[in-house]
Design a protein around this motif. Structure first.
Motif, PDB file in Angstrom:
ATOM      1  N   LYS A   1       0.814  -1.218   0.000  1.00 29.27           N
ATOM      2  CA  LYS A   1       0.000   0.000   0.000  1.00 29.27           C
ATOM      3  C   LYS A   1       0.849   1.271   0.000  1.00 29.27           C
ATOM      4  CE  LYS A   1      -3.649  -2.439   2.500  1.00 29.27           C
ATOM      5  NZ  LYS A   1      -4.433  -2.534   3.761  1.00 29.27           N
ATOM      6  N   ASN A   2       2.083   1.133   0.537  1.00 28.72           N
ATOM      7  CA  ASN A   2       3.032   2.248   0.581  1.00 28.72           C
ATOM      8  C   ASN A   2       2.384   3.522   1.132  1.00 28.72           C
ATOM      9  OD1 ASN A   2       5.573   3.380   0.288  1.00 28.72           O
ATOM     10  ND2 ASN A   2       5.176   4.091  -1.810  1.00 28.72           N
ATOM     11  N   GLN A   3       1.735   3.364   2.269  1.00 25.24           N
ATOM     12  CA  GLN A   3       1.105   4.491   2.941  1.00 25.24           C
ATOM     13  C   GLN A   3       1.745   4.688   4.308  1.00 25.24           C
ATOM     14  OE1 GLN A   3      -3.099   3.633   3.069  1.00 25.24           O
ATOM     15  NE2 GLN A   3      -3.387   3.967   0.876  1.00 25.24           N
ATOM     16  N   ASN A   4       1.796   5.942   4.742  1.00 18.04           N
ATOM     17  CA  ASN A   4       2.424   6.246   6.026  1.00 18.04           C
ATOM     18  C   ASN A   4       1.775   5.476   7.170  1.00 18.04           C
ATOM     19  OD1 ASN A   4       4.215   8.013   4.830  1.00 18.04           O
ATOM     20  ND2 ASN A   4       2.930   9.819   5.200  1.00 18.04           N
ATOM     21  N   GLN A   5       0.464   5.295   7.081  1.00 17.83           N
ATOM     22  CA  GLN A   5      -0.249   4.591   8.135  1.00 17.83           C
ATOM     23  C   GLN A   5       0.256   3.153   8.286  1.00 17.83           C
ATOM     24  OE1 GLN A   5      -4.488   4.509   7.540  1.00 17.83           O
ATOM     25  NE2 GLN A   5      -4.867   3.159   9.290  1.00 17.83           N
ATOM     26  N   GLU A   6       0.490   2.479   7.169  1.00 18.68           N
ATOM     27  CA  GLU A   6       0.964   1.092   7.216  1.00 18.68           C
ATOM     28  C   GLU A   6       2.401   1.000   7.696  1.00 18.68           C
ATOM     29  OE1 GLU A   6      -1.106  -1.281   6.873  1.00 18.68           O
ATOM     30  OE2 GLU A   6      -2.741   0.025   6.241  1.00 18.68           O
TER      31      GLU A   6
ATOM     32  N   LYS B   1       2.357   1.527  11.414  1.00 15.15           N
ATOM     33  CA  LYS B   1       1.895   0.322  12.106  1.00 15.15           C
ATOM     34  C   LYS B   1       3.008  -0.712  12.187  1.00 15.15           C
ATOM     35  CE  LYS B   1      -1.826  -3.114  12.011  1.00 15.15           C
ATOM     36  NZ  LYS B   1      -3.060  -3.560  11.315  1.00 15.15           N
ATOM     37  N   LEU B   2       3.744  -0.895  11.096  1.00 15.12           N
ATOM     38  CA  LEU B   2       4.862  -1.829  11.084  1.00 15.12           C
ATOM     39  C   LEU B   2       5.914  -1.427  12.113  1.00 15.12           C
ATOM     40  CD1 LEU B   2       6.581  -4.140   9.895  1.00 15.12           C
ATOM     41  CD2 LEU B   2       7.372  -2.513   8.151  1.00 15.12           C
ATOM     42  N   ALA B   3       6.251  -0.154  12.155  1.00 13.19           N
ATOM     43  CA  ALA B   3       7.279   0.317  13.088  1.00 13.19           C
ATOM     44  C   ALA B   3       6.840   0.116  14.532  1.00 13.19           C
ATOM     45  CB  ALA B   3       7.582   1.790  12.829  1.00 13.19           C
ATOM     46  N   ARG B   4       5.579   0.399  14.825  1.00 14.22           N
ATOM     47  CA  ARG B   4       5.083   0.227  16.186  1.00 14.22           C
ATOM     48  C   ARG B   4       5.129  -1.234  16.605  1.00 14.22           C
ATOM     49  NH1 ARG B   4       0.931   3.328  14.171  1.00 14.22           N
ATOM     50  NH2 ARG B   4      -0.598   1.639  14.487  1.00 14.22           N
ATOM     51  N   TYR B   5       4.746  -2.118  15.690  1.00 12.00           N
ATOM     52  CA  TYR B   5       4.709  -3.524  16.078  1.00 12.00           C
ATOM     53  C   TYR B   5       6.115  -4.123  16.188  1.00 12.00           C
ATOM     54  CZ  TYR B   5       3.256  -8.249  16.813  1.00 12.00           C
ATOM     55  OH  TYR B   5       3.075  -9.480  17.385  1.00 12.00           O
ATOM     56  N   VAL B   6       7.031  -3.651  15.357  1.00 12.97           N
ATOM     57  CA  VAL B   6       8.420  -4.096  15.500  1.00 12.97           C
ATOM     58  C   VAL B   6       8.934  -3.742  16.898  1.00 12.97           C
ATOM     59  CG1 VAL B   6      10.788  -3.647  14.745  1.00 12.97           C
ATOM     60  CG2 VAL B   6       9.007  -4.099  13.051  1.00 12.97           C
ATOM     61  N   MET B   7       8.569  -2.545  17.380  1.00 14.10           N
ATOM     62  CA  MET B   7       8.983  -2.143  18.720  1.00 14.10           C
ATOM     63  C   MET B   7       8.388  -3.071  19.776  1.00 14.10           C
ATOM     64  SD  MET B   7       8.606   1.535  20.669  1.00 14.10           S
ATOM     65  CE  MET B   7       6.902   1.329  21.162  1.00 14.10           C
ATOM     66  N   VAL B   8       7.108  -3.417  19.616  1.00 16.93           N
ATOM     67  CA  VAL B   8       6.454  -4.315  20.569  1.00 16.93           C
ATOM     68  C   VAL B   8       7.108  -5.697  20.535  1.00 16.93           C
ATOM     69  CG1 VAL B   8       4.312  -5.515  21.121  1.00 16.93           C
ATOM     70  CG2 VAL B   8       4.250  -3.098  20.515  1.00 16.93           C
ATOM     71  N   ALA B   9       7.261  -6.256  19.347  1.00 12.61           N
ATOM     72  CA  ALA B   9       7.791  -7.618  19.221  1.00 12.61           C
ATOM     73  C   ALA B   9       9.217  -7.732  19.752  1.00 12.61           C
ATOM     74  CB  ALA B   9       7.729  -8.067  17.761  1.00 12.61           C
ATOM     75  N   PHE B  10      10.052  -6.744  19.438  1.00 11.35           N
ATOM     76  CA  PHE B  10      11.461  -6.831  19.837  1.00 11.35           C
ATOM     77  C   PHE B  10      11.700  -6.345  21.259  1.00 11.35           C
ATOM     78  CE2 PHE B  10      12.076  -7.688  15.420  1.00 11.35           C
ATOM     79  CZ  PHE B  10      13.221  -8.473  15.387  1.00 11.35           C
TER      80      PHE B  10
END
Length: 226
Positions: A164-169, A172-181
């Protein structure tokens, strides 16, 4: 008070990263101070069960069954806390966090002369218990003690971001990477603290669990006062 009163907090990035951090901290604690055991790694225990069975290592089979059964009991106990224990009003997960904090505090007094398999089983019970307290991040599935599914989720979020190449996506990816790691960060901090404090490092985990419970309680009070 509605069921979703605190959902914006407990499913948020910061809170969920804290809980996942605690999961990593507990894994590092058992590895560093309790004979190299990963209390959260039931996939590994399942694999070891099959290997021991093939090798006719019945002692190993029994130990694996014992540890995995403790995980099952921990998950079962979480439902007892949710549905049967009502000594706190509001979100039942406060009770769960306080019980987890109490168990971690007690662990700091258990000497290393106690066989590691028993202490590891106790932490496996706690892992099964903790895994049922918080299972969602922003409405999506998340595991606070096991990383395989979380890495899968990162891959799916990465595809959405690329597609989708949208800032929102991407956000979301960056936030979840922070949670997972945050699990790995918890492991790193746990290893460092264990080097300094030994078995009493579990007390820091207890403080973290109490802090999360108080945060949840404060959010409930704020919602009531609105």
């Amino acid at each position: 008070m509605t069921k979703n009163t605190t959902s914006s907090l407990v499913e948020g990035t910061i809170f969920m990263a804290g809980i996942t951090f605690l999961g990593g901290f507990m894994d590092a604690y058992t590895f560093m101070t309790r004979g190299g055991i990963f209390a959260n790694n039931q996939t590994g225990n399942m694999a070891k069960l099959g290997i021991h069975f093939a090798q006719q290592n019945w002692k190993g089979v029994n130990e694996c069954f014992f540890v995995m059964f403790c995980c099952v009991l921990g998950a079962c106990f979480s439902q007892v806390v949710q549905h049967k224990l009502h000594w706190f009003q509001g979100d039942w997960r406060k009770r769960g966090l306080l019980l987890l904090a109490f168990a971690l505090f007690l662990s700091g007094f258990v000497p290393t002369t106690i066989p590691h398999v028993y202490v590891g089983a106790a932490f496996t019970f706690l892992a099964g218990f903790q895994s049922c307290l918080f299972r969602k991040w922003e409405g999506a599935a998340h595991n606070t003690i096991v990383s395989t599914g979380n890495l899968r989720s990162i891959g799916l979020y990465l595809y959405d971001a690329l597609d989708k190449n949208q800032n929102q996506e991407w956000s979301k990816l960056a936030r979840y990477v922070m949670v997972a790691f945050s699990f790995a960060v918890g492991c790193a901090v746990g290893a460092l603290v264990c080097t300094q404090m030994g078995i009493r490092a579990s007390w820091l985990g207890s403080v973290i669990a109490i802090t999360m419970a108080l945060t949840l309680h404060q959010r409930e009070k704020a919602c009531v006062n609105l």
